[in-house]
Design a protein around this motif. Structure first.
Motif, PDB file in Angstrom:
ATOM      1  N   ARG A   1       0.918  -1.061  -0.119  1.00  0.00           N
ATOM      2  CA  ARG A   1       0.064   0.052  -0.017  1.00  0.00           C
ATOM      3  C   ARG A   1       0.945   1.117  -0.034  1.00  0.00           C
ATOM      4  NH1 ARG A   1      -3.079  -2.756   3.980  1.00  0.00           N
ATOM      5  NH2 ARG A   1      -2.188  -1.594   5.627  1.00  0.00           N
ATOM      6  N   ASP A   2       1.927   1.187   0.623  1.00  0.00           N
ATOM      7  CA  ASP A   2       2.912   2.422   0.906  1.00  0.00           C
ATOM      8  C   ASP A   2       3.435   2.538  -0.490  1.00  0.00           C
ATOM      9  OD1 ASP A   2       2.575   2.577   3.506  1.00  0.00           O
ATOM     10  OD2 ASP A   2       4.221   1.729   4.049  1.00  0.00           O
ATOM     11  N   LEU A   3       3.618   1.696  -1.268  1.00  0.00           N
ATOM     12  CA  LEU A   3       4.645   1.646  -2.522  1.00  0.00           C
ATOM     13  C   LEU A   3       3.541   2.245  -3.592  1.00  0.00           C
ATOM     14  CD1 LEU A   3       6.714  -1.588  -2.573  1.00  0.00           C
ATOM     15  CD2 LEU A   3       7.220   0.782  -2.099  1.00  0.00           C
ATOM     16  N   SER A   4       2.285   2.041  -3.634  1.00  0.00           N
ATOM     17  CA  SER A   4       1.088   2.417  -4.265  1.00  0.00           C
ATOM     18  C   SER A   4       1.179   3.893  -4.396  1.00  0.00           C
ATOM     19  CB  SER A   4      -0.161   1.829  -4.056  1.00  0.00           C
ATOM     20  OG  SER A   4       0.017   0.203  -4.486  1.00  0.00           O
ATOM     21  N   ALA A   5       0.873   4.233  -2.892  1.00  0.00           N
ATOM     22  CA  ALA A   5       0.888   5.619  -2.353  1.00  0.00           C
ATOM     23  C   ALA A   5       2.100   6.442  -3.087  1.00  0.00           C
ATOM     24  CB  ALA A   5       0.745   5.813  -1.069  1.00  0.00           C
ATOM     25  N   LEU A   6       3.028   6.046  -2.726  1.00  0.00           N
ATOM     26  CA  LEU A   6       4.377   6.819  -3.122  1.00  0.00           C
ATOM     27  C   LEU A   6       4.445   6.824  -4.856  1.00  0.00           C
ATOM     28  CD1 LEU A   6       6.841   5.298  -0.403  1.00  0.00           C
ATOM     29  CD2 LEU A   6       5.996   7.464  -0.765  1.00  0.00           C
ATOM     30  N   ASP A   7       4.109   5.656  -5.511  1.00  0.00           N
ATOM     31  CA  ASP A   7       4.270   5.581  -6.841  1.00  0.00           C
ATOM     32  C   ASP A   7       3.119   6.803  -7.263  1.00  0.00           C
ATOM     33  OD1 ASP A   7       4.629   3.717  -9.321  1.00  0.00           O
ATOM     34  OD2 ASP A   7       3.076   4.835  -9.614  1.00  0.00           O
ATOM     35  N   GLY A   8       1.993   6.956  -6.607  1.00  0.00           N
ATOM     36  CA  GLY A   8       1.268   8.049  -7.139  1.00  0.00           C
ATOM     37  C   GLY A   8       1.493   9.300  -6.661  1.00  0.00           C
ATOM     38  N   GLN A   9       2.186   9.425  -5.914  1.00  0.00           N
ATOM     39  CA  GLN A   9       3.061  11.055  -5.844  1.00  0.00           C
ATOM     40  C   GLN A   9       4.138  11.073  -6.494  1.00  0.00           C
ATOM     41  OE1 GLN A   9       3.529  10.915  -1.199  1.00  0.00           O
ATOM     42  NE2 GLN A   9       1.995   9.783  -1.039  1.00  0.00           N
TER      43      GLN A   9
ATOM     44  N   LEU B   1       8.649   7.314  -6.199  1.00  0.00           N
ATOM     45  CA  LEU B   1       9.279   6.030  -6.586  1.00  0.00           C
ATOM     46  C   LEU B   1       8.478   5.693  -7.705  1.00  0.00           C
ATOM     47  CD1 LEU B   1       7.741   3.903  -5.232  1.00  0.00           C
ATOM     48  CD2 LEU B   1       9.115   4.155  -3.184  1.00  0.00           C
ATOM     49  N   ARG B   2       8.943   4.588  -8.360  1.00  0.00           N
ATOM     50  CA  ARG B   2       8.111   3.767  -9.161  1.00  0.00           C
ATOM     51  C   ARG B   2       7.947   2.189  -8.738  1.00  0.00           C
ATOM     52  NH1 ARG B   2      10.386   1.472 -15.234  1.00  0.00           N
ATOM     53  NH2 ARG B   2       8.457   0.560 -15.873  1.00  0.00           N
ATOM     54  N   LYS B   3       6.673   1.748  -8.477  1.00  0.00           N
ATOM     55  CA  LYS B   3       6.350   0.428  -8.079  1.00  0.00           C
ATOM     56  C   LYS B   3       6.389  -0.566  -9.147  1.00  0.00           C
ATOM     57  CE  LYS B   3       2.601  -2.129  -5.742  1.00  0.00           C
ATOM     58  NZ  LYS B   3       1.132  -2.117  -5.280  1.00  0.00           N
ATOM     59  N   VAL B   4       7.120  -1.533  -8.935  1.00  0.00           N
ATOM     60  CA  VAL B   4       7.268  -2.604  -9.888  1.00  0.00           C
ATOM     61  C   VAL B   4       6.827  -4.009  -9.144  1.00  0.00           C
ATOM     62  CG1 VAL B   4       9.296  -1.607 -11.064  1.00  0.00           C
ATOM     63  CG2 VAL B   4       9.797  -2.979  -9.245  1.00  0.00           C
ATOM     64  N   HIS B   5       6.760  -4.917 -10.136  1.00  0.00           N
ATOM     65  CA  HIS B   5       6.484  -6.172  -9.739  1.00  0.00           C
ATOM     66  C   HIS B   5       7.423  -6.920  -8.318  1.00  0.00           C
ATOM     67  CE1 HIS B   5       4.625 -10.171  -9.461  1.00  0.00           C
ATOM     68  NE2 HIS B   5       5.814 -10.763  -9.485  1.00  0.00           N
ATOM     69  N   GLY B   6       6.836  -6.950  -7.285  1.00  0.00           N
ATOM     70  CA  GLY B   6       7.773  -7.397  -6.152  1.00  0.00           C
ATOM     71  C   GLY B   6       8.461  -6.531  -5.649  1.00  0.00           C
TER      72      GLY B   6
ATOM     73  N   ASN C   1     -11.925  14.115  -5.562  1.00  0.00           N
ATOM     74  CA  ASN C   1     -11.731  14.155  -7.066  1.00  0.00           C
ATOM     75  C   ASN C   1     -10.147  14.299  -7.218  1.00  0.00           C
ATOM     76  OD1 ASN C   1     -11.414  16.984  -5.891  1.00  0.00           O
ATOM     77  ND2 ASN C   1     -11.953  17.843  -7.846  1.00  0.00           N
ATOM     78  N   SER C   2      -9.348  13.895  -5.909  1.00  0.00           N
ATOM     79  CA  SER C   2      -7.999  14.184  -5.993  1.00  0.00           C
ATOM     80  C   SER C   2      -7.547  12.822  -5.877  1.00  0.00           C
ATOM     81  CB  SER C   2      -7.332  15.154  -4.898  1.00  0.00           C
ATOM     82  OG  SER C   2      -5.897  14.853  -4.624  1.00  0.00           O
ATOM     83  N   TRP C   3      -6.565  12.369  -7.056  1.00  0.00           N
ATOM     84  CA  TRP C   3      -5.883  10.925  -6.786  1.00  0.00           C
ATOM     85  C   TRP C   3      -4.881  11.207  -5.981  1.00  0.00           C
ATOM     86  CZ3 TRP C   3      -5.672  13.363 -12.068  1.00  0.00           C
ATOM     87  CH2 TRP C   3      -4.230  13.985 -12.426  1.00  0.00           C
TER      88      TRP C   3
ATOM     89  N   ILE D   1      -3.202   8.804  -0.759  1.00  0.00           N
ATOM     90  CA  ILE D   1      -2.545   8.817   0.500  1.00  0.00           C
ATOM     91  C   ILE D   1      -3.491   8.185   1.600  1.00  0.00           C
ATOM     92  CG2 ILE D   1      -1.978  10.518   2.340  1.00  0.00           C
ATOM     93  CD1 ILE D   1      -1.108  12.485  -0.129  1.00  0.00           C
ATOM     94  N   VAL D   2      -4.773   8.593   1.566  1.00  0.00           N
ATOM     95  CA  VAL D   2      -5.923   7.963   2.577  1.00  0.00           C
ATOM     96  C   VAL D   2      -5.826   6.470   2.301  1.00  0.00           C
ATOM     97  CG1 VAL D   2      -6.924  10.173   3.027  1.00  0.00           C
ATOM     98  CG2 VAL D   2      -7.629   8.710   1.205  1.00  0.00           C
TER      99      VAL D   2
END
Length: 259
Positions: free
Chosen positions: A38-46, A49-54, A127-129, A134-135
């Motif tokens: 979940r943290d990686l998804s949030a940080l990727d969205g911001q 960093l870039r979330k990759v497989h694994g 309406n803010s990705w 983050i939440v």
């Protein structure tokens, strides 16, 4: 460890190792792999960093992130940053577990999103990705991201599709940022953002405005709502006397941040 501190630690580890696995991060930070994902998804969205497989890799170079590092929204993030953080911390105390809330796009509501990362379970409609990302790191929250035309600078969706979706919800709260406030109304500087705020107000019971003192007693371009529709203002300093008097006449409660 607070989510924001953990996020900073993850970014540093990714930068140090260039590529790092979910398992290693979970071990280093003593949290579950699901939390790390979940943290990686949030940080990727911001864009941090870039979330990759694994696992994860460093994100794009700053020069490639022009909308997030050099655009108007990024510049506004730096304005009155400490006041916004304290306002957000105060606003985060105004919820009860299970509350539903609209949150519009803005620099202060983005700070609120960080403050809500450890709040009790909420239903959040935005309406803010960036805010949604983050939440969503808190698995107890139920998050709805409104879809529509994309504004990449502010990380938001706008337009008729967003307005149509807002009308499908009914929320206990709406928490809004504004561009300006005077003795008569709250205002914005963008017509489409004003429309989103208006639609959220129509579908909410309690209206809370988050605004640092620089936004009080000045004029915007587009009216959002009269002061009579505002239930609470959370700010960093007492409003000018005429604005304070107008808020009092309107029955709005003024709440100060807690330094």
């Amino acid at each position: 460890m607070k989510p924001a501190d953990r996020h900073n630690r993850i970014v540093k580890l990714v930068q140090q190792h260039h590529e790092i696995s979910v398992e290693v991060l979970a071990t280093q930070l003593a949290v579950s792999r699901e939390t790390i994902r979940r943290d990686l998804s949030a940080l990727d969205g911001q864009g941090r960093l870039r979330k990759v497989h694994g696992g994860a890799r460093p994100g794009m170079a700053p020069a490639q992130l022009v909308p997030q590092t050099e655009g108007p929204f990024a510049l506004r993030m730096a304005d009155h940053a400490e006041a916004k953080r304290r306002i957000a911390a105060r606003a985060a105390t105004l919820f009860e577990a299970g509350d539903s809330v609209f949150i519009d796009t803005g620099t202060t509501t983005l700070a609120l999103a960080h403050a809500l990362a450890e709040a009790p379970s909420l239903v959040i409609i935005t309406n803010s990705w960036r805010i949604a990302s983050i939440v969503s790191t808190n698995a107890e929250h139920r998050v709805f991201l409104l879809g529509g035309a994309c504004n990449p600078d502010a990380g938001e969706t706008l337009g008729p599709l967003v307005l149509e979706q807002i009308r499908r919800f009914h929320a206990r709260h709406v928490f809004l940022t504004i561009g300006a406030m005077d003795t008569r109304t709250i205002m914005d500087f963008d017509a489409q953002e004003a429309e989103v705020a208006q639609a959220m107000i129509e579908r909410a019971e309690l209206v809370t405005v988050l605004a640092d003192s620089s936004k009080l007693a000045r004029r915007g371009i587009f009216d959002v709502a009269p002061l009579s529709r505002v239930d609470r203002l959370v700010t960093d300093r007492p409003p000018p006397p005429d604005v304070a008097a107008a808020l009092d006449r309107a029955g709005a409660e003024v709440m100060m941040d807690q330094p």
